[in-house]
Write a protein that holds these residues in place. Structure first.
Motif, PDB file in Angstrom:
ATOM      1  N   THR A   1      52.197  37.642  39.169  1.00 10.95           N
ATOM      2  CA  THR A   1      51.507  36.769  40.137  1.00 10.95           C
ATOM      3  C   THR A   1      50.175  37.364  40.558  1.00 10.95           C
ATOM      4  O   THR A   1      49.146  36.690  40.532  1.00 10.95           O
ATOM      5  CB  THR A   1      52.398  36.532  41.369  1.00 10.95           C
ATOM      6  OG1 THR A   1      53.628  35.958  40.932  1.00 10.95           O
ATOM      7  CG2 THR A   1      51.723  35.623  42.379  1.00 10.95           C
ATOM      8  N   ASP A   2      50.173  38.656  40.938  1.00 15.12           N
ATOM      9  CA  ASP A   2      48.922  39.313  41.334  1.00 15.12           C
ATOM     10  C   ASP A   2      47.938  39.383  40.176  1.00 15.12           C
ATOM     11  O   ASP A   2      46.738  39.186  40.340  1.00 15.12           O
ATOM     12  CB  ASP A   2      49.184  40.731  41.862  1.00 15.12           C
ATOM     13  CG  ASP A   2      49.750  40.730  43.268  1.00 15.12           C
ATOM     14  OD1 ASP A   2      49.679  39.675  43.949  1.00 15.12           O
ATOM     15  OD2 ASP A   2      50.262  41.777  43.698  1.00 15.12           O
ATOM     16  N   PHE A   3      48.453  39.673  38.984  1.00 16.54           N
ATOM     17  CA  PHE A   3      47.593  39.749  37.808  1.00 16.54           C
ATOM     18  C   PHE A   3      46.881  38.418  37.578  1.00 16.54           C
ATOM     19  O   PHE A   3      45.660  38.371  37.405  1.00 16.54           O
ATOM     20  CB  PHE A   3      48.421  40.137  36.575  1.00 16.54           C
ATOM     21  CG  PHE A   3      47.640  40.068  35.298  1.00 16.54           C
ATOM     22  CD1 PHE A   3      46.703  41.033  34.990  1.00 16.54           C
ATOM     23  CD2 PHE A   3      47.843  39.024  34.399  1.00 16.54           C
ATOM     24  CE1 PHE A   3      45.978  40.964  33.802  1.00 16.54           C
ATOM     25  CE2 PHE A   3      47.124  38.956  33.217  1.00 16.54           C
ATOM     26  CZ  PHE A   3      46.195  39.930  32.926  1.00 16.54           C
TER      27      PHE A   3
ATOM     28  N   HIS B   1      48.051  43.893  30.044  1.00 15.03           N
ATOM     29  CA  HIS B   1      48.928  43.712  31.199  1.00 15.03           C
ATOM     30  C   HIS B   1      50.382  43.588  30.767  1.00 15.03           C
ATOM     31  O   HIS B   1      51.272  44.228  31.330  1.00 15.03           O
ATOM     32  CB  HIS B   1      48.518  42.472  32.009  1.00 15.03           C
ATOM     33  CG  HIS B   1      49.461  42.178  33.110  1.00 15.03           C
ATOM     34  ND1 HIS B   1      50.406  41.182  33.034  1.00 15.03           N
ATOM     35  CD2 HIS B   1      49.651  42.778  34.311  1.00 15.03           C
ATOM     36  CE1 HIS B   1      51.120  41.175  34.139  1.00 15.03           C
ATOM     37  NE2 HIS B   1      50.688  42.132  34.929  1.00 15.03           N
TER      38      HIS B   1
ATOM     39  N   ILE C   1      51.154  45.809  37.610  1.00 16.82           N
ATOM     40  CA  ILE C   1      50.797  44.806  38.618  1.00 16.82           C
ATOM     41  C   ILE C   1      51.688  43.599  38.375  1.00 16.82           C
ATOM     42  O   ILE C   1      51.898  43.208  37.228  1.00 16.82           O
ATOM     43  CB  ILE C   1      49.314  44.389  38.463  1.00 16.82           C
ATOM     44  CG1 ILE C   1      48.400  45.608  38.584  1.00 16.82           C
ATOM     45  CG2 ILE C   1      48.936  43.310  39.457  1.00 16.82           C
ATOM     46  CD1 ILE C   1      46.985  45.347  38.124  1.00 16.82           C
TER      47      ILE C   1
ATOM     48  N   GLU D   1      36.340  32.997  36.570  1.00 14.96           N
ATOM     49  CA  GLU D   1      35.169  32.688  37.416  1.00 14.96           C
ATOM     50  C   GLU D   1      33.886  33.179  36.765  1.00 14.96           C
ATOM     51  O   GLU D   1      32.843  32.528  36.833  1.00 14.96           O
ATOM     52  CB  GLU D   1      35.329  33.322  38.802  1.00 14.96           C
ATOM     53  CG  GLU D   1      36.379  32.689  39.678  1.00 14.96           C
ATOM     54  CD  GLU D   1      36.010  31.319  40.219  1.00 14.96           C
ATOM     55  OE1 GLU D   1      34.843  30.900  40.097  1.00 14.96           O
ATOM     56  OE2 GLU D   1      36.920  30.661  40.754  1.00 14.96           O
TER      57      GLU D   1
ATOM     58  N   MET E   1      44.477  30.753  33.691  1.00 13.84           N
ATOM     59  CA  MET E   1      45.676  31.203  34.398  1.00 13.84           C
ATOM     60  C   MET E   1      46.919  30.674  33.683  1.00 13.84           C
ATOM     61  O   MET E   1      47.909  31.396  33.519  1.00 13.84           O
ATOM     62  CB  MET E   1      45.634  30.756  35.866  1.00 13.84           C
ATOM     63  CG  MET E   1      44.597  31.530  36.669  1.00 13.84           C
ATOM     64  SD  MET E   1      44.294  30.872  38.334  1.00 13.84           S
ATOM     65  CE  MET E   1      45.807  31.298  39.159  1.00 13.84           C
TER      66      MET E   1
ATOM     67  N   ARG F   1      41.865  35.165  37.448  1.00 13.62           N
ATOM     68  CA  ARG F   1      40.954  34.311  38.236  1.00 13.62           C
ATOM     69  C   ARG F   1      39.527  34.871  38.175  1.00 13.62           C
ATOM     70  O   ARG F   1      38.575  34.134  37.939  1.00 13.62           O
ATOM     71  CB  ARG F   1      41.432  34.204  39.677  1.00 13.62           C
ATOM     72  CG  ARG F   1      40.546  33.313  40.543  1.00 13.62           C
ATOM     73  CD  ARG F   1      41.074  33.209  41.955  1.00 13.62           C
ATOM     74  NE  ARG F   1      42.339  32.521  42.015  1.00 13.62           N
ATOM     75  CZ  ARG F   1      42.475  31.196  42.034  1.00 13.62           C
ATOM     76  NH1 ARG F   1      41.399  30.422  41.975  1.00 13.62           N
ATOM     77  NH2 ARG F   1      43.649  30.636  42.106  1.00 13.62           N
ATOM     78  N   ASN F   2      39.365  36.182  38.376  1.00 11.09           N
ATOM     79  CA  ASN F   2      38.031  36.794  38.324  1.00 11.09           C
ATOM     80  C   ASN F   2      37.408  36.642  36.940  1.00 11.09           C
ATOM     81  O   ASN F   2      36.218  36.334  36.813  1.00 11.09           O
ATOM     82  CB  ASN F   2      38.102  38.276  38.688  1.00 11.09           C
ATOM     83  CG  ASN F   2      38.376  38.499  40.163  1.00 11.09           C
ATOM     84  OD1 ASN F   2      38.217  37.597  40.982  1.00 11.09           O
ATOM     85  ND2 ASN F   2      38.785  39.697  40.506  1.00 11.09           N
TER      86      ASN F   2
ATOM     87  N   GLN G   1      46.572  35.795  39.711  1.00  5.56           N
ATOM     88  CA  GLN G   1      45.785  35.365  40.864  1.00  5.56           C
ATOM     89  C   GLN G   1      44.488  36.156  41.036  1.00  5.56           C
ATOM     90  O   GLN G   1      43.498  35.611  41.503  1.00  5.56           O
ATOM     91  CB  GLN G   1      46.612  35.466  42.156  1.00  5.56           C
ATOM     92  CG  GLN G   1      47.708  34.448  42.244  1.00  5.56           C
ATOM     93  CD  GLN G   1      47.178  33.013  42.249  1.00  5.56           C
ATOM     94  OE1 GLN G   1      46.175  32.694  42.864  1.00  5.56           O
ATOM     95  NE2 GLN G   1      47.861  32.151  41.510  1.00  5.56           N
ATOM     96  N   LYS G   2      44.486  37.427  40.657  1.00  3.41           N
ATOM     97  CA  LYS G   2      43.297  38.251  40.875  1.00  3.41           C
ATOM     98  C   LYS G   2      42.507  38.488  39.593  1.00  3.41           C
ATOM     99  O   LYS G   2      41.366  38.061  39.466  1.00  3.41           O
ATOM    100  CB  LYS G   2      43.702  39.571  41.524  1.00  3.41           C
ATOM    101  CG  LYS G   2      44.289  39.333  42.918  1.00  3.41           C
ATOM    102  CD  LYS G   2      44.750  40.594  43.557  1.00  3.41           C
ATOM    103  CE  LYS G   2      45.276  40.250  44.950  1.00  3.41           C
ATOM    104  NZ  LYS G   2      46.466  40.931  45.309  1.00  3.41           N
ATOM    105  N   ASN G   3      43.120  39.145  38.621  1.00  7.05           N
ATOM    106  CA  ASN G   3      42.371  39.527  37.414  1.00  7.05           C
ATOM    107  C   ASN G   3      41.973  38.329  36.565  1.00  7.05           C
ATOM    108  O   ASN G   3      40.827  38.216  36.137  1.00  7.05           O
ATOM    109  CB  ASN G   3      43.178  40.511  36.570  1.00  7.05           C
ATOM    110  CG  ASN G   3      43.400  41.823  37.288  1.00  7.05           C
ATOM    111  OD1 ASN G   3      42.981  42.009  38.421  1.00  7.05           O
ATOM    112  ND2 ASN G   3      44.079  42.742  36.652  1.00  7.05           N
TER     113      ASN G   3
END
Length: 193
Positions: free
Chosen positions: A178-180, A161, A175, A190, A83, A186-187, A182-184
């Motif tokens: 922040t959303d990018f 992005h 996107i 993980e 991140m 992060r996934n 936090q979601k992409n």
């Protein structure tokens, strides 16, 4: 008191701004000189041609990649670390938008331009491979992960992005950062655990 810019800096700044606005082809040496507040002959005394100007920008930006890399502090958590890399890279692209945009717009028409600009993501890939190899050794990343492929995939994700943010604003494809992250991101991170 603000530091006075050198003639080279004035020319490079003008060139960068014009590249963003007009692309490589439409950015003429006459326009560059005018925007920099110098004569065209002065421009040619400092830089042979537009190709040399691109080379100078690439070298400056390569140095900035080293500075950004030096500012990266690994936390030991792959999610936080990737991140952080995404945030740093997004800021880098925003700061150096001109080269990324001409890479998208003009590199197909000018192969030499492509050769120069490709150095930027290749340098990032080399840094990521090194960082990910360390993370793999420490157990932060699964030992089965191919760091070469993973670094290339990660660059595709974050560069894609950043480019969409700059080219397709307001289309629904853009996107928020922040959303990018936090979601992409992060996934993605993980998945590497």
């Amino acid at each position: 008191m603000a530091q006075k810019l050198t003639t080279d800096e004035k020319i490079l700044n003008a060139f960068s701004k014009l590249l963003e606005e007009n692309g490589y082809t439409e950015t003429t040496t006459k326009k560059i000189a005018q925007a920099a507040g110098v004569n065209e002959s002065t421009l040619f005394r400092h830089f042979k041609d537009k190709e040399q100007l691109v080379k100078e920008l690439v070298q400056k930006y390569m140095s900035d990649i080293d500075t950004a890399n030096a500012g990266f502090i690994a936390s030991g958590d792959i999610v936080s670390d990737l991140m952080q890399v995404a945030e740093i890279y997004n800021q880098f692209v925003e700061t150096h938008k001109a080269l990324f945009l001409i890479g998208m717009r003009d590199s197909f028409q000018f192969p030499k331009l492509k050769e120069m600009i490709i150095q930027l993501p290749m340098k990032l890939k080399k840094i990521l491979i090194s960082r990910m190899t360390e993370m793999k050794r420490s157990g932060e990343i699964n030992e089965l992960v191919n760091v070469d492929i993973t670094a290339a995939n990660y660059i595709t994700l974050i560069l894609g992005h950043a480019l969409i943010q700059n080219i397709y604003t307001g289309t629904g494809l853009d996107i928020s950062q922040t959303d990018f992250v936090q979601k992409n991101v992060r996934n993605f991170a993980e998945y590497l655990k």
